[in-house]
Scaffold this motif. Structure first.
Motif, mmCIF file in Angstrom:
data_model
loop_
_atom_site.group_PDB
_atom_site.id
_atom_site.type_symbol
_atom_site.label_atom_id
_atom_site.label_comp_id
_atom_site.label_asym_id
_atom_site.label_seq_id
_atom_site.Cartn_x
_atom_site.Cartn_y
_atom_site.Cartn_z
ATOM 1 N N GLY A 132 -0.036 -1.976 5.755
ATOM 2 C CA GLY A 132 -1.341 -2.517 5.389
ATOM 3 C C GLY A 132 -1.499 -2.883 3.934
ATOM 4 N N ASN A 133 -0.564 -2.459 3.087
ATOM 5 C CA ASN A 133 -0.687 -2.774 1.656
ATOM 6 C C ASN A 133 0.121 -4.011 1.265
ATOM 7 O OD1 ASN A 133 1.894 -1.739 1.898
ATOM 8 N ND2 ASN A 133 1.865 -0.750 -0.123
ATOM 9 N N TRP A 134 0.467 -4.845 2.224
ATOM 10 C CA TRP A 134 1.324 -5.995 1.928
ATOM 11 C C TRP A 134 0.692 -6.946 0.935
ATOM 12 C CZ3 TRP A 134 -0.318 -10.932 2.924
ATOM 13 C CH2 TRP A 134 -1.321 -11.102 3.883
ATOM 14 N N ARG A 135 -0.635 -6.970 0.837
ATOM 15 C CA ARG A 135 -1.308 -7.837 -0.125
ATOM 16 C C ARG A 135 -1.007 -7.418 -1.561
ATOM 17 N NH1 ARG A 135 -3.385 -13.007 0.110
ATOM 18 N NH2 ARG A 135 -4.562 -13.325 2.022
ATOM 19 N N GLU A 136 -0.685 -6.155 -1.769
ATOM 20 C CA GLU A 136 -0.270 -5.722 -3.100
ATOM 21 C C GLU A 136 1.111 -6.284 -3.436
ATOM 22 O OE1 GLU A 136 -0.429 -1.479 -3.346
ATOM 23 O OE2 GLU A 136 -2.429 -1.377 -2.455
ATOM 24 N N ILE A 137 1.927 -6.480 -2.424
ATOM 25 C CA ILE A 137 3.274 -7.026 -2.621
ATOM 26 C C ILE A 137 3.203 -8.534 -2.816
ATOM 27 C CG2 ILE A 137 5.554 -7.293 -1.572
ATOM 28 C CD1 ILE A 137 4.934 -4.713 0.027
#
Length: 227
Positions: A132-137
């Motif tokens: 779920g944290n792919w937007r940080e990547i």
């Protein structure tokens, strides 16, 4: 100096195309169509970028006239089938991709995406493979439904560059197809080309580097391209 990597998605981050093909065929069957796209045909249809565009092209090849509303409904159904398959874990990242992403982030390299696929497909794949944290990547994502012209037009790369606030000479694209290489080069980006299953025979000339697979990706390539 290159400080940003912009990834294509289908065929580059993951070998998605076979799952796309199966989803198209399921969508056709569900509405009673006798269409069946085999591997050889789908390889040819991939020369047309965008799912709706691909369906429209196929109808035209059959001598028919595509109704845009019907095509949109059919493509929506296909997308729902595809994302359900991805959510179930049907599509992993290509070997070498996760390691390259981790190495790039450790070096402070910005990562982005520029793809012809739609945002629901992007979200499904990255949620499934990166969490779920792919937007940080990937803080910047350019999707096919955000631009008027899809690859080989440069629009999605130009969108990504605007959102990044970066000149093209500070970036490199990673692509697997002829259309992708053309799009990135038209936007002024150097390209690292990685062969994939469905683009194995594509002409990738114009890329600064051509690799047989994603396991050959390394941070050292960025300095080689910059020099």
């Amino acid at each position: 100096m290159i400080d940003t990597v912009i990834f294509d998605m289908d065929g580059t981050l993951a070998e998605t195309e076979e799952v796309h093909r199966l989803a198209f065929n399921q969508a056709f069957s569900d509405v009673g169509l006798d269409w069946s796209w085999d591997v050889a045909l789908y390889r040819q249809l991939l020369k047309v970028t965008g799912g709706k565009e691909r369906i429209t092209h196929f109808i035209t090849l059959q001598g028919g006239v595509a109704d845009p509303e019907f095509v949109a409904r059919l493509h929506k159904a296909k997308t729902e089938i595809y994302t359900a398959m991805v959510d179930a874990g049907a599509v992993p990242l290509r070997p070498g991709i996760k390691e390259f992403i981790e190495a790039a982030r450790k070096q402070g390299i910005t990562l982005a995406i520029a793809t012809t696929t739609s945002m629901p497909n992007i979200e499904a794949l990255l949620n499934s493979t990166l969490g779920g944290n792919w937007r940080e990547i990937f803080p910047v994502v350019g999707a096919g439904d955000m631009v008027s012209k899809k690859k080989p037009a440069p629009d999605v790369y130009e969108l990504a560059l605007r959102e990044l606030g970066k000149p093209p000479e500070h970036c490199v694209a990673i692509e697997d197809s002829r259309n992708g290489v053309l799009a990135a080069r038209s936007a002024g980006l150097p390209v690292i080309a990685v062969r994939s299953t469905y683009s194995s025979d594509d002409d990738l000339s114009g890329a600064a580097v051509e690799l047989p697979n994603c396991e050959a990706l390394s941070i050292d390539l960025l300095s080689r391209i910059s020099s």
